[in-house]
Write an enzyme that holds these catalytic residues in place. Structure first.
Site, PDB file in Angstrom:
ATOM      1  N   ARG A   1      -7.394   7.606  -3.022  1.00  0.00           N
ATOM      2  CA  ARG A   1      -7.561   6.875  -4.276  1.00  0.00           C
ATOM      3  C   ARG A   1      -8.856   7.329  -4.916  1.00  0.00           C
ATOM      4  O   ARG A   1      -9.884   7.452  -4.215  1.00  0.00           O
ATOM      5  CB  ARG A   1      -7.614   5.366  -4.005  1.00  0.00           C
TER       6      ARG A   1
ATOM      7  N   TYR B   1     -15.416  -0.855 -11.708  1.00  0.00           N
ATOM      8  CA  TYR B   1     -14.728  -1.294 -10.492  1.00  0.00           C
ATOM      9  C   TYR B   1     -14.620  -0.130  -9.498  1.00  0.00           C
ATOM     10  O   TYR B   1     -14.365   1.015  -9.897  1.00  0.00           O
ATOM     11  CB  TYR B   1     -13.307  -1.804 -10.806  1.00  0.00           C
TER      12      TYR B   1
ATOM     13  N   ASP C   1      -6.505   2.835  -9.200  1.00  0.00           N
ATOM     14  CA  ASP C   1      -6.376   1.385  -9.318  1.00  0.00           C
ATOM     15  C   ASP C   1      -6.928   0.928 -10.668  1.00  0.00           C
ATOM     16  O   ASP C   1      -8.123   1.056 -10.936  1.00  0.00           O
ATOM     17  CB  ASP C   1      -7.169   0.716  -8.179  1.00  0.00           C
TER      18      ASP C   1
ATOM     19  N   HIS D   1      -6.707  -2.126 -11.727  1.00  0.00           N
ATOM     20  CA  HIS D   1      -7.278  -3.422 -11.360  1.00  0.00           C
ATOM     21  C   HIS D   1      -7.046  -4.496 -12.418  1.00  0.00           C
ATOM     22  O   HIS D   1      -7.980  -5.215 -12.801  1.00  0.00           O
ATOM     23  CB  HIS D   1      -8.774  -3.270 -11.054  1.00  0.00           C
TER      24      HIS D   1
ATOM     25  N   GLU E   1      -2.062   1.677 -10.023  1.00  0.00           N
ATOM     26  CA  GLU E   1      -1.999   0.362  -9.380  1.00  0.00           C
ATOM     27  C   GLU E   1      -2.489  -0.751 -10.295  1.00  0.00           C
ATOM     28  O   GLU E   1      -3.445  -0.584 -11.032  1.00  0.00           O
ATOM     29  CB  GLU E   1      -2.862   0.394  -8.129  1.00  0.00           C
TER      30      GLU E   1
ATOM     31  N   GLU F   1      -1.156  -6.975  -4.835  1.00  0.00           N
ATOM     32  CA  GLU F   1      -2.148  -7.367  -3.818  1.00  0.00           C
ATOM     33  C   GLU F   1      -2.623  -8.792  -4.014  1.00  0.00           C
ATOM     34  O   GLU F   1      -3.100  -9.419  -3.071  1.00  0.00           O
ATOM     35  CB  GLU F   1      -3.333  -6.416  -3.795  1.00  0.00           C
TER      36      GLU F   1
ATOM     37  N   ARG G   1       2.631  -4.354  -3.169  1.00  0.00           N
ATOM     38  CA  ARG G   1       1.372  -4.312  -2.422  1.00  0.00           C
ATOM     39  C   ARG G   1       1.012  -5.628  -1.743  1.00  0.00           C
ATOM     40  O   ARG G   1      -0.027  -5.720  -1.082  1.00  0.00           O
ATOM     41  CB  ARG G   1       0.228  -3.892  -3.345  1.00  0.00           C
TER      42      ARG G   1
ATOM     43  N   GLU H   1      -2.763   1.273   2.565  1.00  0.00           N
ATOM     44  CA  GLU H   1      -4.172   1.432   2.185  1.00  0.00           C
ATOM     45  C   GLU H   1      -5.034   1.264   3.424  1.00  0.00           C
ATOM     46  O   GLU H   1      -4.799   0.376   4.253  1.00  0.00           O
ATOM     47  CB  GLU H   1      -4.556   0.386   1.142  1.00  0.00           C
TER      48      GLU H   1
ATOM     49  N   TRP I   1     -11.447  -9.065 -13.576  1.00  0.00           N
ATOM     50  CA  TRP I   1     -12.258  -8.142 -12.769  1.00  0.00           C
ATOM     51  C   TRP I   1     -11.364  -7.233 -11.942  1.00  0.00           C
ATOM     52  O   TRP I   1     -10.323  -7.657 -11.439  1.00  0.00           O
ATOM     53  CB  TRP I   1     -13.172  -8.909 -11.807  1.00  0.00           C
TER      54      TRP I   1
HETATM   55  C1  CS2 Z   1      -8.705  -3.273  -4.505  1.00  0.00           C
HETATM   56  C2  CS2 Z   1      -9.458  -4.211  -3.617  1.00  0.00           C
HETATM   57  O1  CS2 Z   1      -8.267  -2.086  -2.543  1.00  0.00           O
HETATM   58  C3  CS2 Z   1      -7.834  -2.379  -3.670  1.00  0.00           C
HETATM   59  O2  CS2 Z   1      -6.762  -1.988  -4.141  1.00  0.00           O
HETATM   60  O3  CS2 Z   1      -7.946  -3.891  -5.507  1.00  0.00           O
HETATM   61  O4  CS2 Z   1     -10.640  -3.591  -3.221  1.00  0.00           O
HETATM   62  C4  CS2 Z   1      -9.805  -5.534  -4.257  1.00  0.00           C
HETATM   63  O5  CS2 Z   1     -10.714  -5.306  -5.319  1.00  0.00           O
HETATM   64  C5  CS2 Z   1     -10.416  -6.433  -3.211  1.00  0.00           C
HETATM   65  O6  CS2 Z   1      -9.548  -6.511  -2.127  1.00  0.00           O
HETATM   66  C6  CS2 Z   1     -10.671  -7.819  -3.780  1.00  0.00           C
HETATM   67  O7  CS2 Z   1     -11.132  -8.655  -2.747  1.00  0.00           O
HETATM   68 MG    MG Z   2      -6.182  -2.865  -5.907  1.00  0.00          MG
END
Ligand code: CS2
Ligand code: MG
Length: 402
Positions: free
Chosen positions: A147, A159, A210, A212, A236, A262, A283, A339, A402
């Site tokens: 990634r 991020y 990502d 995000h 992602e 996620e 995810r 991941e 975020w």
């Molecule tokens: C991120 C994470 O790994 C990822 O895909 O989205 O690092 C995420 O920011 C954290 O798990 C949030 O706690």
């Molecule tokens: Mg993520």
């Protein structure tokens, strides 16, 4: 066999983790992860006050019935706290069953469907050059999938990029820090990042990115289209997934594969995304999605629509979840990728484990159960410390995702 005790262990070796230990009358115990980044004590309290009293005396082999009891019996269903607590119980019970039957958990899930679990890890940089070098380092270390995240020029904090030279860790002790976000600068910057990456590292390595949750559907459509020449493994979390139909708009404009979930905690969060094939990878993770039992049902549903798994595996999920994800990923047919963000050396000492990495793949090991432990003597040296995920504001100060 009967459950005779259960207790919650909250510790903070570099970051907070919530662990549930379930003990039986035959001396076999199981470990489950209930870590919810920035809301750890909510899960710890949910387990201690509301779940553990209901477990004592039950047969730990009755995994499905205990899952249904905790899910339907809660009345107030779903949500990250409830489902992380249920996951901690569920995973600990699978650990107990594997230990009692003297077999690794993957054998309880159908046995091996593959020899190893394809993983990806996190490369990042404050500049494109740094990001290219970071991707190269992981390729040299044997990763087949990486990634890539990079600081966006003209935006103070991005991020996925470490601050102050420390390894990237989403949660920070103290009150939430405030990151800054500019959609315009991000959309103008990212295509050039991947054009340079492909030119430098070639077309064989899987590259992931990502977003995000930060774009509107049409902005995500623009990004996906602009990334098509660089054939990402996935884009992602392109847009907040409360609006599941927003992904239909993205799909109309781009063939860049999409991964999301996620922050999900139930298959119902992805019901339309999966059955309408608006995503390619789900995810949702074992710790936040109700455990192995619920993720097995989710993966089987996703398989009907040719959606694969791509479980979350950042450092804010404990090695217990990483172990469970690797057993799961070894066994299920529609596995996509896992991941693997490296835990710190201290975390690995607190949670000794069997799983290992070699040449782009990870292996859960063949120890009975999950093959992961918790060093309770060491844990006592690292008590919980409140920590928060950052928040984000746009350049004009408007709160954003975020
Ligand atoms: C991120 C994470 O790994 C990822 O895909 O989205 O690092 C995420 O920011 C954290 O798990 C949030 O706690
Ligand atoms: Mg993520």
């Amino acid at each position: 066999m009967k459950i005779v005790d259960a207790r919650v262990i909250v510790c903070s070796p570099d970051r907070n983790f919530v662990t549930l230990k379930i003990e039986t009358d035959e001396g076999i115990y199981g470990l489950g992860d209930g870590t919810l980044n920035g809301r750890e004590m909510a899960v710890a309290s949910y387990l201690s006050e509301h779940v553990i009293p209901c477990l004592i005396g039950r047969d730990p082999f009755d995994i499905e019935d205990i899952w249904q009891y905790l899910y339907r019996g809660a009345y107030w269903r779903r949500g990250p706290v409830t489902m992380s607590a249920i996951a901690a119980v569920d995973v600990a019970l699978w650990d107990i069953k594997g230990k009692a039957l003297k077999t690794p958990v993957y054998n309880l899930l159908g046995g091996k469907s593959r020899q190893g679990v394809l993983v990806y890890t996190h490369a990042n940089g404050k500049t494109v050059d740094e990001t290219v070098a970071s991707v190269r380092r992981y390729m040299d270390a044997g990763y087949l999938a990486v990634r890539a995240q990079c600081a966006v020029p003209g935006v103070a904090s991005s991020y996925g990029v470490p601050k102050g030279g420390k390894p990237y860790e989403p949660a920070e002790r103290g009150l939430p820090s405030e990151d800054v976000w500019s959609t315009e600068r991000y959309l103008n910057f990212v295509p050039g990042l991947f054009e340079r990456l492909r030119a430098e590292v070639g077309h064989d390595v899987h590259l992931l990115h990502d977003v995000h949750h930060r774009l509107t559907p049409i902005e995500a459509a623009r990004l996906g289209k602009s990334l098509e020449p660089y054939h990402l493994f996935w884009m992602e979390d392109p847009t907040p997934a409360e609006l599941q139909e927003g992904f239909a708009l993205i799909r109309q404009h781009t063939t860049t594969p999409i991964a999301t979930g996620e922050v999900f905690n139930s298959v119902w969060d992805a019901h339309d995304l999966i059955r309408k094939q608006w995503i390619d990878y789900i995810r949702m993770t074992i710790v936040h999605g109700g455990g192995i039992t619920h993720l097995k049902k989710t993966a089987d549903f996703a398989a009907l629509y040719q959606v694969k798994t791509g479980f979350h595996g950042a450092t804010d999920l404990s090695p217990i979840t990483m172990a469970a994800a690797l057993h799961f990923g070894l066994a299920i047919h529609n596995f996509g990728i896992q991941e693997h963000m490296h835990h710190s050396e201290l975390t690995d000492r607190v949670f000794p484990h069997e799983y290992s990495f070699n040449a782009g793949y990870m292996y859960p090991g063949d120890a009975p159960g999950l093959g992961v432990e918790i060093d309770e003597a060491l844990v006592s040296q690292y008590p919980y410390q409140r920590a928060y995920l950052p928040v984000a504001r746009k350049l004009d100060g408007t709160m954003t995702d975020w």
